[in-house]
Scaffold this motif. Structure first.
Motif: not given
Length: 124
Positions: A25-48
């Motif tokens: 059921s996991l679609r995506s995971a994104t780590y973030f701070t106040r100033d920036d972010f990094e997408q750590l995971y995006l399920r393969s059937d989803l658009e970026r």
């Protein structure tokens, strides 16, 4: 968006933890701070094509507003936020310095609780 916002071991730990809590059921995971972010995971059937910078800005401000608004409430300490959309859910876990956004397909409240507890432990 620097590739080193979060170290590889922590990034992997966040993704593994989310996958363990909610499985496929996991679609995506994104780590973030106040100033920036990094997408750590995006399920393969989803658009970026999601505008993550807008999402992150909203979620950071939302965390600050929510934490301030409910401070000292009879409800207890703020723990996490669940947002419900037509095609999935967003779970926001945030500390004063960092946060994680996880998007999922439909899961149970028990799954949300397990996800929030597990990711919260990673953020410490």
């Amino acid at each position: 968006m620097p590739a080193d916002l979060v170290d590889a071991e922590t990034a992997d730990h966040i993704v593994r933890t989310a996958r363990t809590a909610v499985g496929d059921s996991l679609r995506s995971a994104t780590y973030f701070t106040r100033d920036d972010f990094e997408q750590l995971y995006l399920r393969s059937d989803l658009e970026r094509d999601a505008d993550l910078s807008t999402f992150i800005g909203n979620e950071w401000r939302g965390f600050q507003i929510t934490e301030d608004a409910y401070q000292g409430s009879e409800l207890g300490d703020y723990r996490y936020t669940i947002r419900v959309f037509d095609h999935g859910y967003l779970v926001r876990l945030t500390t004063d310095r960092e946060g994680v956004l996880v998007t999922t397909d439909g899961i149970t409240m028990q799954d949300f609780e397990a996800l929030a507890s597990a990711i919260g432990a990673v953020l410490g």
